[in-house]
Write a protein that holds these residues in place. Sequence first.
Motif, PDB file in Angstrom:
ATOM      1  N   UNK A  79       8.653   6.857  11.348  1.00 47.32           N
ATOM      2  CA  UNK A  79       7.798   6.679  10.172  1.00 47.32           C
ATOM      3  C   UNK A  79       6.624   7.661  10.198  1.00 47.32           C
ATOM      4  N   UNK A  80       6.035   7.860  11.391  1.00 46.38           N
ATOM      5  CA  UNK A  80       4.911   8.791  11.513  1.00 46.38           C
ATOM      6  C   UNK A  80       5.331  10.218  11.172  1.00 46.38           C
ATOM      7  N   UNK A  81       6.488  10.616  11.687  1.00 49.74           N
ATOM      8  CA  UNK A  81       6.972  11.968  11.389  1.00 49.74           C
ATOM      9  C   UNK A  81       7.274  12.128   9.893  1.00 49.74           C
ATOM     10  N   UNK A  82       7.825  11.076   9.311  1.00 52.15           N
ATOM     11  CA  UNK A  82       8.102  11.119   7.875  1.00 52.15           C
ATOM     12  C   UNK A  82       6.796  11.218   7.087  1.00 52.15           C
ATOM     13  N   UNK A  83       5.774  10.466   7.518  1.00 52.40           N
ATOM     14  CA  UNK A  83       4.477  10.528   6.846  1.00 52.40           C
ATOM     15  C   UNK A  83       3.863  11.924   6.964  1.00 52.40           C
ATOM     16  N   UNK A  84       4.083  12.570   8.123  1.00 52.37           N
ATOM     17  CA  UNK A  84       3.561  13.927   8.306  1.00 52.37           C
ATOM     18  C   UNK A  84       4.185  14.887   7.296  1.00 52.37           C
ATOM     19  N   UNK A  85       5.505  14.806   7.141  1.00 49.52           N
ATOM     20  CA  UNK A  85       6.184  15.680   6.177  1.00 49.52           C
ATOM     21  C   UNK A  85       5.751  15.371   4.746  1.00 49.52           C
ATOM     22  N   UNK A 130     -11.583 -10.990  15.436  1.00 52.72           N
ATOM     23  CA  UNK A 130     -12.839 -10.424  15.915  1.00 52.72           C
ATOM     24  C   UNK A 130     -13.024  -8.959  15.517  1.00 52.72           C
ATOM     25  N   UNK A 131     -11.896  -8.198  15.508  1.00 54.97           N
ATOM     26  CA  UNK A 131     -12.049  -6.749  15.334  1.00 54.97           C
ATOM     27  C   UNK A 131     -11.449  -6.218  14.045  1.00 54.97           C
ATOM     28  N   UNK A 132     -10.887  -7.073  13.184  1.00 54.32           N
ATOM     29  CA  UNK A 132     -10.316  -6.575  11.933  1.00 54.32           C
ATOM     30  C   UNK A 132     -11.401  -5.907  11.086  1.00 54.32           C
ATOM     31  N   UNK A 133     -11.115  -4.721  10.632  1.00 52.12           N
ATOM     32  CA  UNK A 133     -12.099  -3.973   9.846  1.00 52.12           C
ATOM     33  C   UNK A 133     -13.034  -3.137  10.692  1.00 52.12           C
ATOM     34  N   UNK A 134     -13.072  -3.391  12.018  1.00 48.43           N
ATOM     35  CA  UNK A 134     -13.946  -2.615  12.897  1.00 48.43           C
ATOM     36  C   UNK A 134     -13.202  -1.448  13.523  1.00 48.43           C
ATOM     37  N   UNK A 135     -11.876  -1.545  13.596  1.00 49.49           N
ATOM     38  CA  UNK A 135     -11.058  -0.440  14.063  1.00 49.49           C
ATOM     39  C   UNK A 135     -10.534   0.327  12.846  1.00 49.49           C
ATOM     40  N   UNK A 136      -9.695   1.341  13.084  1.00 53.13           N
ATOM     41  CA  UNK A 136      -9.143   2.047  11.923  1.00 53.13           C
ATOM     42  C   UNK A 136      -8.014   1.229  11.302  1.00 53.13           C
ATOM     43  N   UNK A 137      -7.599   1.623  10.110  1.00 50.46           N
ATOM     44  CA  UNK A 137      -6.609   0.855   9.364  1.00 50.46           C
ATOM     45  C   UNK A 137      -5.273   0.806  10.097  1.00 50.46           C
ATOM     46  N   UNK A 138      -4.942   1.862  10.854  1.00 48.78           N
ATOM     47  CA  UNK A 138      -3.689   1.872  11.590  1.00 48.78           C
ATOM     48  C   UNK A 138      -3.694   0.791  12.673  1.00 48.78           C
ATOM     49  N   UNK A 139      -4.838   0.624  13.345  1.00 50.38           N
ATOM     50  CA  UNK A 139      -4.934  -0.404  14.384  1.00 50.38           C
ATOM     51  C   UNK A 139      -4.808  -1.791  13.782  1.00 50.38           C
ATOM     52  N   UNK A 140      -5.507  -2.038  12.646  1.00 47.99           N
ATOM     53  CA  UNK A 140      -5.404  -3.342  11.979  1.00 47.99           C
ATOM     54  C   UNK A 140      -3.961  -3.629  11.591  1.00 47.99           C
ATOM     55  N   UNK A 141      -3.301  -2.625  11.043  1.00 49.34           N
ATOM     56  CA  UNK A 141      -1.922  -2.802  10.602  1.00 49.34           C
ATOM     57  C   UNK A 141      -1.002  -3.071  11.784  1.00 49.34           C
ATOM     58  N   UNK A 165      -1.216  12.363  18.052  1.00 53.81           N
ATOM     59  CA  UNK A 165      -2.213  11.343  18.408  1.00 53.81           C
ATOM     60  C   UNK A 165      -1.714   9.958  18.017  1.00 53.81           C
ATOM     61  N   UNK A 166      -1.139   9.860  16.816  1.00 52.61           N
ATOM     62  CA  UNK A 166      -0.615   8.568  16.370  1.00 52.61           C
ATOM     63  C   UNK A 166       0.547   8.112  17.260  1.00 52.61           C
ATOM     64  N   UNK A 167       1.430   9.048  17.600  1.00 52.30           N
ATOM     65  CA  UNK A 167       2.576   8.694  18.446  1.00 52.30           C
ATOM     66  C   UNK A 167       2.096   8.230  19.818  1.00 52.30           C
ATOM     67  N   UNK A 168       1.085   8.909  20.369  1.00 51.78           N
ATOM     68  CA  UNK A 168       0.532   8.502  21.666  1.00 51.78           C
ATOM     69  C   UNK A 168      -0.052   7.101  21.588  1.00 51.78           C
ATOM     70  N   UNK A 169      -0.751   6.807  20.486  1.00 52.91           N
ATOM     71  CA  UNK A 169      -1.316   5.462  20.312  1.00 52.91           C
ATOM     72  C   UNK A 169      -0.208   4.420  20.235  1.00 52.91           C
TER      73      UNK A 169
END
Length: 492
Positions: A39-45, A298-309, A215-219
């Motif tokens: 999905x990440x690679x597809x989003x990159x393209x 506790x942390x929803x909205x405090x991290x980036x949207x990818x982390x919340x998702x 970076x996203x793939x590493x995460x």
Amino acid sequence: MKDSKKIIPPLFLIERYIKILAVVWTVTVAASLVWSIVRTKKDTLEGAHIQAEISFVKDILYRRWNAMHGGVYVPITEATQPNPYLSDVPERDITTPSGKRLTLMNPAYMTRQVYGLMEKGYGVRGHITSLNPLRPENSPDTWETEALRALERGRVEVSSIGQIEGKEYFRLMRPFITEERCLKCHAKQGYHEGDIRGGISVSIPMEPLRVLENKHILTFGTVHGLLWVAGLVGISWSMRRIRRSEQERNQAEEELRRMTEELARSNAELEQFASAASHDLKEPLLAITIGLKLLKKRYEGKLDSEADKFITETIDEANWMQILISDMFSYSRVGTSGKPFELTDSAAVLKRSLANLRIPLEQSGAVVTHDSLPEVMADPLLLGQLLQNLIGNAIKFHGEETPRAHVSAEQKENEWVFSVSDNGIGIPAEHSERIFEIFQRLHNKKDYPGTGIGLATCKKIVERHGGRIWVKSEPGKGSTFYFTIPERKVSI
């Protein structure tokens, strides 16, 4: 020594199910990671494609604005000399009352200078090209030549990943349509309004997009790895609990061994282990789920949207694993009790099954009808589970129409043939056998939730009764599941 060996199979089976669960957990996490990477690679393209589209539209608008004004006059400088291809245009060069010399800049001239600025400042390349160019600089490269030929054959866009000077680029080309304003300079080439004069090629450098992608793939890899380890730790902890429970149970069995029959005791132990394993496996998963929910709160909205998702998706996966554990052990317990069959009113069993399905029936508005149903020699609980699973599937796998199911039975020779028909989405013929295998799913679990164990359980129940099960279906026209219950004499 001989007696101690007889209590090993139940533990062996539990350990085998634990190993299966570990494999399923590993496959699930790995599949989730692969899906995230794809999905990440597809989003990159897609991101590169969007950037290329924006650049193309901008170029067209610049050119159109310039052509709309018949070109624009700019000061003559060392970098901007009079265009020799406009030498036949009256007033190509003019002098202002103050003596300043200006030259006419047509759309193509302007666009080439803009491309130079874009490439120098941002690495984005643009190229006006044609199979019949006026300027040698506009000659197409190999990729552009193939793209131009594809456009002439009717393609509206050509795009792909390619190499330019050893670097990776996303390349896009769309046709350059001749407009009335273009004929001022290009009519002499034989073009008419509406002709494809060539194309505009846009090349987006992939290096910065790949850096973000990595970076996203590493995460994703790190989080999936931690989740996988946590799951295996939970499974290992449950196995230790089961082994301790087994040791304690074995000590108690030494005193009861002389008072129970070997077969009844072994089956009872297996059923007891299955229940204990189900509980002990759900416990760490429940702890993981609760921890993730607290983390989200506790942390929803405090991290980036990818982390919340990702946290939300992980909670969903943990919940799904709990359902999978329950279904796995429900499947494993079918036929372990060795309960003798009894004369069973299948109509009464159906009534109880519909009562258990009351909530999904009310929510979906499903209608379930039945013909006169016989009395058969069966295990009423297992028969109820069989009917409940088949009718539940009819409710779940339905199209836009209100779900409908009909249950009937027909006596043939020495068996009863039951059928459960529905108006659902249907099953392709090539999958009519595979659906009865454990963990086999034909649909995305987000569209149709389930673990792929329900029909395997149905098959096991039918086989426990000495019957067989099959399906006749056609996509979009519903399905009819058939199963048989052999006739048996009533024990007196």
